[in-house]
Design a protein around this motif. Structure first.
Motif, PDB file in Angstrom:
ATOM      1  N   THR A 385       7.272  39.988  13.339  1.00  0.00           N
ATOM      2  CA  THR A 385       5.840  40.081  12.879  1.00  0.00           C
ATOM      3  C   THR A 385       5.122  39.853  13.882  1.00  0.00           C
ATOM      4  O   THR A 385       3.807  40.083  13.986  1.00  0.00           O
ATOM      5  N   TYR A 386       5.294  38.908  15.019  1.00  0.00           N
ATOM      6  CA  TYR A 386       4.532  38.487  15.941  1.00  0.00           C
ATOM      7  C   TYR A 386       4.528  39.466  17.137  1.00  0.00           C
ATOM      8  O   TYR A 386       3.597  39.230  18.135  1.00  0.00           O
ATOM      9  N   GLN A 387       5.248  40.522  17.100  1.00  0.00           N
ATOM     10  CA  GLN A 387       5.225  41.678  18.310  1.00  0.00           C
ATOM     11  C   GLN A 387       4.289  42.494  18.107  1.00  0.00           C
ATOM     12  O   GLN A 387       4.145  43.116  16.915  1.00  0.00           O
ATOM     13  N   THR A 388       3.405  42.832  18.826  1.00  0.00           N
ATOM     14  CA  THR A 388       2.424  44.011  18.815  1.00  0.00           C
ATOM     15  C   THR A 388       2.681  44.929  20.265  1.00  0.00           C
ATOM     16  O   THR A 388       2.682  44.400  21.502  1.00  0.00           O
ATOM     17  N   ILE A 389       2.680  46.213  19.981  1.00  0.00           N
ATOM     18  CA  ILE A 389       2.304  47.114  20.909  1.00  0.00           C
ATOM     19  C   ILE A 389       1.097  47.068  21.757  1.00  0.00           C
ATOM     20  O   ILE A 389       0.180  46.969  21.346  1.00  0.00           O
ATOM     21  N   THR A 390       1.311  46.877  23.062  1.00  0.00           N
ATOM     22  CA  THR A 390      -0.082  46.532  23.892  1.00  0.00           C
ATOM     23  C   THR A 390      -0.345  47.893  25.098  1.00  0.00           C
ATOM     24  O   THR A 390      -1.435  47.893  25.595  1.00  0.00           O
ATOM     25  N   GLY A 391       0.518  48.796  25.250  1.00  0.00           N
ATOM     26  CA  GLY A 391       0.212  50.021  25.887  1.00  0.00           C
ATOM     27  C   GLY A 391       1.419  50.789  26.553  1.00  0.00           C
ATOM     28  O   GLY A 391       2.765  50.486  26.062  1.00  0.00           O
ATOM     29  N   LEU A 392       1.253  51.694  27.478  1.00  0.00           N
ATOM     30  CA  LEU A 392       2.465  52.212  27.944  1.00  0.00           C
ATOM     31  C   LEU A 392       2.456  52.116  29.641  1.00  0.00           C
ATOM     32  O   LEU A 392       1.277  51.939  30.018  1.00  0.00           O
ATOM     33  N   THR A 393       3.566  52.085  30.080  1.00  0.00           N
ATOM     34  CA  THR A 393       3.664  52.240  31.708  1.00  0.00           C
ATOM     35  C   THR A 393       4.516  53.122  31.987  1.00  0.00           C
ATOM     36  O   THR A 393       5.748  53.030  31.441  1.00  0.00           O
ATOM     37  N   PHE A 400       7.574  53.010  29.759  1.00  0.00           N
ATOM     38  CA  PHE A 400       7.856  51.714  29.063  1.00  0.00           C
ATOM     39  C   PHE A 400       6.701  51.528  28.268  1.00  0.00           C
ATOM     40  O   PHE A 400       5.557  51.871  28.389  1.00  0.00           O
ATOM     41  N   ILE A 401       7.338  51.140  27.065  1.00  0.00           N
ATOM     42  CA  ILE A 401       6.043  50.422  26.184  1.00  0.00           C
ATOM     43  C   ILE A 401       5.882  48.994  26.536  1.00  0.00           C
ATOM     44  O   ILE A 401       6.955  48.316  26.410  1.00  0.00           O
ATOM     45  N   LYS A 402       4.921  48.774  26.712  1.00  0.00           N
ATOM     46  CA  LYS A 402       4.370  47.189  26.648  1.00  0.00           C
ATOM     47  C   LYS A 402       3.990  46.578  25.461  1.00  0.00           C
ATOM     48  O   LYS A 402       3.838  47.184  24.373  1.00  0.00           O
ATOM     49  N   GLY A 435      -0.306  43.177  29.889  1.00  0.00           N
ATOM     50  CA  GLY A 435      -0.521  43.466  31.592  1.00  0.00           C
ATOM     51  C   GLY A 435       0.219  44.728  31.514  1.00  0.00           C
ATOM     52  O   GLY A 435       0.464  45.667  30.779  1.00  0.00           O
ATOM     53  N   PHE A 436       0.363  45.051  32.830  1.00  0.00           N
ATOM     54  CA  PHE A 436       1.130  46.333  33.239  1.00  0.00           C
ATOM     55  C   PHE A 436       1.897  46.258  34.446  1.00  0.00           C
ATOM     56  O   PHE A 436       1.385  45.659  35.318  1.00  0.00           O
ATOM     57  N   ILE A 437       2.674  47.232  34.708  1.00  0.00           N
ATOM     58  CA  ILE A 437       3.473  47.371  35.901  1.00  0.00           C
ATOM     59  C   ILE A 437       2.659  48.457  36.681  1.00  0.00           C
ATOM     60  O   ILE A 437       2.455  49.498  36.166  1.00  0.00           O
ATOM     61  N   PHE A 438       2.517  48.074  37.832  1.00  0.00           N
ATOM     62  CA  PHE A 438       1.985  49.133  39.125  1.00  0.00           C
ATOM     63  C   PHE A 438       3.249  49.504  40.055  1.00  0.00           C
ATOM     64  O   PHE A 438       3.563  48.548  40.744  1.00  0.00           O
ATOM     65  N   PRO A 439       3.519  50.617  40.183  1.00  0.00           N
ATOM     66  CA  PRO A 439       4.626  50.865  41.337  1.00  0.00           C
ATOM     67  C   PRO A 439       3.857  50.957  42.513  1.00  0.00           C
ATOM     68  O   PRO A 439       3.232  51.987  42.983  1.00  0.00           O
ATOM     69  N   TRP A 440       4.072  49.901  43.418  1.00  0.00           N
ATOM     70  CA  TRP A 440       3.681  50.093  44.771  1.00  0.00           C
ATOM     71  C   TRP A 440       4.544  50.995  45.768  1.00  0.00           C
ATOM     72  O   TRP A 440       5.585  50.804  45.791  1.00  0.00           O
ATOM     73  N   LYS A 441       3.554  51.817  46.308  1.00  0.00           N
ATOM     74  CA  LYS A 441       4.180  52.868  47.194  1.00  0.00           C
ATOM     75  C   LYS A 441       4.910  52.167  48.380  1.00  0.00           C
ATOM     76  O   LYS A 441       5.661  52.937  49.051  1.00  0.00           O
ATOM     77  N   LYS A 442       4.533  50.980  48.930  1.00  0.00           N
ATOM     78  CA  LYS A 442       5.158  50.625  50.030  1.00  0.00           C
ATOM     79  C   LYS A 442       6.371  49.907  49.586  1.00  0.00           C
ATOM     80  O   LYS A 442       6.424  48.956  49.108  1.00  0.00           O
ATOM     81  N   GLY A 443       7.536  50.472  50.307  1.00  0.00           N
ATOM     82  CA  GLY A 443       8.861  49.984  50.037  1.00  0.00           C
ATOM     83  C   GLY A 443       9.336  50.236  48.701  1.00  0.00           C
ATOM     84  O   GLY A 443       8.933  51.253  47.948  1.00  0.00           O
ATOM     85  N   SER A 444       9.960  49.325  47.903  1.00  0.00           N
ATOM     86  CA  SER A 444      10.404  49.772  46.414  1.00  0.00           C
ATOM     87  C   SER A 444      10.040  48.664  45.616  1.00  0.00           C
ATOM     88  O   SER A 444      10.779  48.560  44.596  1.00  0.00           O
ATOM     89  N   GLY A 445       8.973  47.982  46.000  1.00  0.00           N
ATOM     90  CA  GLY A 445       8.571  47.096  44.873  1.00  0.00           C
ATOM     91  C   GLY A 445       7.790  47.452  43.890  1.00  0.00           C
ATOM     92  O   GLY A 445       7.268  48.717  43.831  1.00  0.00           O
ATOM     93  N   TYR A 446       7.304  46.584  42.968  1.00  0.00           N
ATOM     94  CA  TYR A 446       6.508  46.789  41.870  1.00  0.00           C
ATOM     95  C   TYR A 446       5.545  45.635  41.531  1.00  0.00           C
ATOM     96  O   TYR A 446       5.875  44.448  42.054  1.00  0.00           O
TER      97      TYR A 446
END
Length: 995
Positions: A385-393, A400-402, A435-446
């Motif tokens: 009941t306390y969970q809500t969809i906040t966006g897509l990534t 991914f559903i945020k 929030g959201f995840i951003f794939p950082w192009k430098k290396g393999s990080g996010y």
């Protein structure tokens, strides 16, 4: 403890989802005579006519004008419409004949009674045609009826033989019609033989032999449609495509229809078939193996499909009125009829195959996938009941559903929710709240940006560390440029993430210190969607702005997407398409689209562009646009003047002459542009009054109190995309001059004026002559008054008095007398040169005269002089020597004959009660006038020449000054009624004329 499973999805698919273009729906509530609509047709001017069972309507893009039996229809059920070669619109009623519209009115067909009689007992017209020679062709059971323009009727005018059981249908084509026979036999066989009848010349042609052979096995013809070089024949459950010539590569083709086809239409894009209660099926090509690509208006029974001159489509429904589609550019998905799971779209993302994932604000436990073939998959989720969809990534190939809580990848059951990539240290990227995840192009990080926790988390194998300079930002979007610099837009403006540091970019630039909702990066150029300033973009280190004043739909931009030099902007007031030809300096064009263009809503939350498709997520659902088909409306609207009125009449002439009193003009006009849906601007002017154009959205212009003259009224219409009419609609009129400006009136007026001037001049000359004569007489009167004042008797007495004083050696008295006498003579002569003198000067002369007479009479007269203090004797003017004769009479004829020493003479000056007249009173207590009359004294002694002169003079002055002088003589008596003196009242009315 493990968190309860976050995403437990159950999948179900709806193929051929409720994807529909946005139709404009007209029903009886919008003004149609009825919701049962049979046919539509457009006249030469561009008006749309609609046949219904409640009458016929004419539509102008704003409202419906109804016509029923009250306006001239034979009956209200109109089943067919026909536009002939002369532009007339014919109305075919169910059972009471035909009529037509021409020159603004409905006209009954003059041979209607004959036509109804020929139809027989059923009175039903099966099909109808009017030739260029005004020949009316009507089909009925058993044949064709032809009535020519003279009223001559002929049954079965063609050479072919048919029986009484024949059913004949005709279908109008260019310069003629196709007619065919349906002959019922005893065995029930059916035979059809189509013929083509051409008006010029009147020749009948059988269709080609191979076509006839093919048709002979089929059922009767329901409708007929011509497209380019092909003819389409509707035979109910079969539709034929007949080419103009049959060759091995160009043969007759057929297409089976599941239910009977009520209507059909071929365009350059689709073949439309209205099929029973199944709506309209759209076929990309004509083939029996072909399946419909789309189905519109499900559940509707479409009796007619019509394409207007603008390319718009009109669908006549037998159940629900009229549907209009301006252009097929936008398709909408709603949450109706098992469509979208929700209405208010929160976010959208596309996978590598072009499938679109959709989440909603108003639905917390569902998401949809719109597949690239147009099918829609709906997914339900089981959430706490306390969970809500906040966006897509999207990370890599995974969507991914945020949500607003921690997640455990082991609990993800849906295959599209693959777990986040495990980092080398075994940790997962968890808490994704707002929030959201951003794939950082430098290396393999996010990089993870959190909106609520105001933190930026850098995750890069093999370590996890926080950014050293945390900023309290509410991050809304992030992108990287070609140099791997990460740009961040937030409520607090534009920020840059570089070398593990986050810092605000150019904090001194006001345009970069506002709230941004979305970000796009093209090379080194940044495009930012602001919440209040429109689009802000950075190009070559310069900052530019595009807002409402530049043509943007709204300054509140919620989402943007850049594709092929085009920036698509989703705003709170529609969709803006910005096409750039240069970035620095910026050169671009803007096109705006809204609900009138087919969008399901003007409030846009998300924009996503995939190849040629633009996905527009709104508050009321999803609109999908083919960017190439969404073009501005370039067809100029037709413009007409629909009415001209004065205060008391309606004008119909092209050029009108109005009376001067008819100078209040009201002009009604109308621009026809159905795709504009009433969003039409107008500009008008009245030449010879004001050449300046006036702009309005109203459908009329009013002019009041126009001066006389010739005028030309001009008006233009502008469609919703800014295209003006090719030419103006205009009319000219003239307002006649008033009677007093007409040539005959001016001539009469000039003559009358000349007569009046001559008469007035003559009268003035006469008056001047009269006044001159009066002036001369007044001068003579004044001379006579002077003579009377200086009469010899007075002179003799004065000289004797001087001599007597000298003889008695009274030298002082003689000298004084002589001095007063000389002053009197001098003042009298001086005053006689003026027509008016001051009252002060007149009083001085009178005082000298009384003193001389009193000295002569040894001062036996008591002289009283009374002057009202309110009198300004220096300013008041009276005629000279007007009172001296009266005082002379009082002394000589009143006081001198009286015995005794009690002689009294009173001289009084005052205002009458009205304060407008000066009153001069001379009163004595002498013997009175009556004593002289009784004693019968000699007239040469008693007659007062001076008094007569003053009366004549007053008469002259009254003629000159319009009766301002008045002289009254009153006889006084004592208590014994014996004569006791005389009172003379002389008044002067101080009018403007005298002053």
């Amino acid at each position: 403890m493990k968190i309860i499973a976050l995403f437990l999805s159950c999948l179900f698919c709806i193929s051929a989802a409720s994807q529909q273009p946005r139709f404009v729906h007209y029903t009886a509530e919008e003004g149609l005579p009825s919701n049962e609509v049979y046919e539509t047709v457009q006249d030469e001017q561009g008006y749309l006519w609609i046949a219904t069972d409640g009458g016929v309507a004419r539509f102008n893009g704003y409202n419906f004008e109804k016509f029923t039996i009250d306006e001239g229809l034979p009956e209200n059920v109109v089943i067919d419409l026909f536009k002939d070669s002369k532009g007339r619109i014919w109305f075919v009623t169910l059972s009471k004949g035909i009529c037509y519209w021409q020159n603004g009115a409905i006209h009954q067909y003059v041979y209607n009674d004959m036509l109804i009689n020929k139809l027989g007992s059923s009175n039903v017209v099966h099909s109808f045609h009017v030739s260029i020679f005004d020949e009316v062709f009507i089909t009925k059971h058993g044949g064709i009826v032809k009535i020519d323009s003279t009223g001559k009727a002929e049954e079965n005018p063609f050479k072919e033989a048919y029986t009484d059981s024949s059913w004949i249908y005709l279908h109008s084509v260019e310069n003629g019609f196709v007619y065919e026979f349906y002959i019922g036999t005893q065995s029930g066989d059916q035979k059809q033989t189509p013929y083509l009848h051409i008006d010029k010349p009147a020749v009948d042609f059988k269709l080609k032999k191979d076509q006839m052979t093919f048709l002979s096995t089929l059922k009767m013809l329901h409708s007929y449609h011509r497209w380019q070089t092909n003819t389409y024949v509707n035979l109910g459950r079969v539709i034929l495509e007949l080419p103009d010539s049959t060759t091995p590569t160009n043969t007759i083709r057929s297409m089976d229809i599941a239910d009977a086809a009520l209507s059909m239409l071929k365009t350059d894009k689709y073949f439309f078939v209205g099929e029973g209660l199944k709506g309209v099926k759209l076929y990309r090509s004509f083939s029996n193996e072909n399946k419909p690509e789309k189905v519109w208006l499900r559940g509707e029974s479409i009796a007619d499909i019509y394409q207007d001159k603008d390319g718009g489509l009109w669908f006549s429904s037998l159940l629900n009125g009229l549907y209009y589609l301006p252009k097929e550019a936008v398709y909408n998905y709603t949450n109706e009829e098992k469509g979208l799971s929700g209405s208010s779209i929160l976010d959208m993302e596309a996978d590598n195959e072009g499938n679109i994932y959709i989440v909603y604000r108003d639905v917390k436990a569902a998401y949809d996938v719109l597949q690239n073939n147009g099918d829609l998959n709906r997914h339900k989720l089981e959430l706490a009941t306390y969970q809500t969809i906040t966006g897509l990534t999207k990370i890599g190939d995974t969507i991914f559903i945020k949500n607003n809580t921690d997640s455990d990848p082991d609990d993800l059951k849906d295959p599209i929710f693959l777990s986040l990539q495990k980092l080398d240290n075994g940790r997962y990227l968890g808490r994704m709240r707002n929030g959201f995840i951003f794939p950082w192009k430098k290396g393999s990080g996010y990089i993870f940006f959190s909106k609520l926790f105001s933190s930026v988390l850098l995750i890069s194998p093999p370590e996890e560390r926080n950014i050293s300079n945390k900023q309290r930002l509410r991050v809304n979007d992030a992108r990287s440029d070609i140099n791997n610099n990460v740009w961040i837009v937030a409520n607090e403006g534009l920020w840059q993430f570089k070398d593990s540091l986050i810092a605000q970019y150019d904090p001194d630039e006001p345009l970069l210190n506002i709230r941004f909702n979305s970000l796009e990066v093209q090379g080194q150029n940044l495009f930012m969607a602001s919440n209040e300033q429109g689009i802000v973009f950075k190009a070559d280190e310069a900052i530019w702005n595009i807002s409402e004043k530049n043509g943007l739909a709204s300054n509140k931009v919620n989402s943007i997407d850049f594709h092929q030099n085009t920036l698509w902007c989703g705003t709170s007031n529609g969709l803006s398409k910005i096409v750039f030809s240069s970035f620095s300096p910026p050169q671009y064009t803007i096109e705006n689209y809204n609900k009138d263009d087919g969008l399901i809503s003007n409030s846009i939350n998300k924009i996503l562009v995939i190849d040629s498709l633009v996905y527009v997520g709104t508050e009321k659902g999803l609109s999908v646009i083919r960017s190439g088909s969404l073009q501005p409306l370039i067809t100029p609207p037709d413009i007409y003047i629909t009415g001209i009125r004065t205060a008391d009449s309606v004008i119909k002439q092209e050029f009108i002459h109005l009376n001067y009193s008819q100078n209040d003009i009201s002009v009604s006009f109308l621009g026809l542009s159905y795709p504009s849906l009433g969003s039409i601007n107008y500009k008008y002017r009245l030449k010879n009054l004001d050449d300046k154009w006036h702009y309005t959205r109203s459908l009329n212009a009013e002019y009041n109190y126009l001066p006389h003259g010739h005028y030309t009224f001009e008006v233009l219409a502008q469609n919703k995309d800014g295209v003006w009419s090719n030419k103006t609609a205009s009319f000219s009129f003239a307002i006649k001059p008033p009677v007093w400006l007409s040539w005959w009136f001016i001539s009469l007026f000039v003559l009358f004026t000349l007569g009046v001037v001559m008469s007035v001049s003559y009268w003035i000359i006469l008056a001047q002559k009269r006044r001159s004569r009066l002036k001369l007489r007044i001068i003579r009167s004044e001379q006579m008054a002077l003579q009377a004042q200086m009469n010899p008797h007075f002179m003799f007495n004065a000289l004797n008095s001087i001599q007597s004083f000298n003889a008695k050696n009274e030298k002082k008295k003689a000298a004084r007398y002589l001095s007063d006498f000389s002053s009197l003579i001098r003042k009298s002569l001086y005053n006689s040169a003026s027509s008016r003198i001051s009252l002060e000067e007149e009083i001085e002369v009178l005082r000298l005269y009384v003193e001389l007479e009193n000295m002569r009479m040894e001062n036996s007269i008591e002289f009283q002089l009374q002057i009202d203090p309110e009198l300004n004797i220096e300013e008041l003017k009276i005629p000279p020597m007007i009172l001296q004769p009266i005082i002379e009479n009082a002394i000589w004829h009143g006081l001198s004959p009286k015995k005794g020493n009690c002689l009294m003479l009173k001289l009084q000056f005052s205002w009458l009660p009205s304060k407008e007249s000066l009153l001069c009173v001379v009163q004595d207590n002498g013997v009175g006038r009556s004593s002289h009359i009784n004693e019968g004294k000699s007239k040469d002694v008693h007659k007062s020449i001076g008094l007569k002169n003053i009366q004549d003079r007053i008469s002259l002055l009254n003629s000159y000054y319009s009766n301002v002088f008045r002289l009254t003589i009153i006889d006084l008596f004592d208590e014994a009624q014996q004569p006791g003196g005389t009172r003379v009242e002389f008044s002067i009315h101080m009018t403007k004329n005298y002053r």
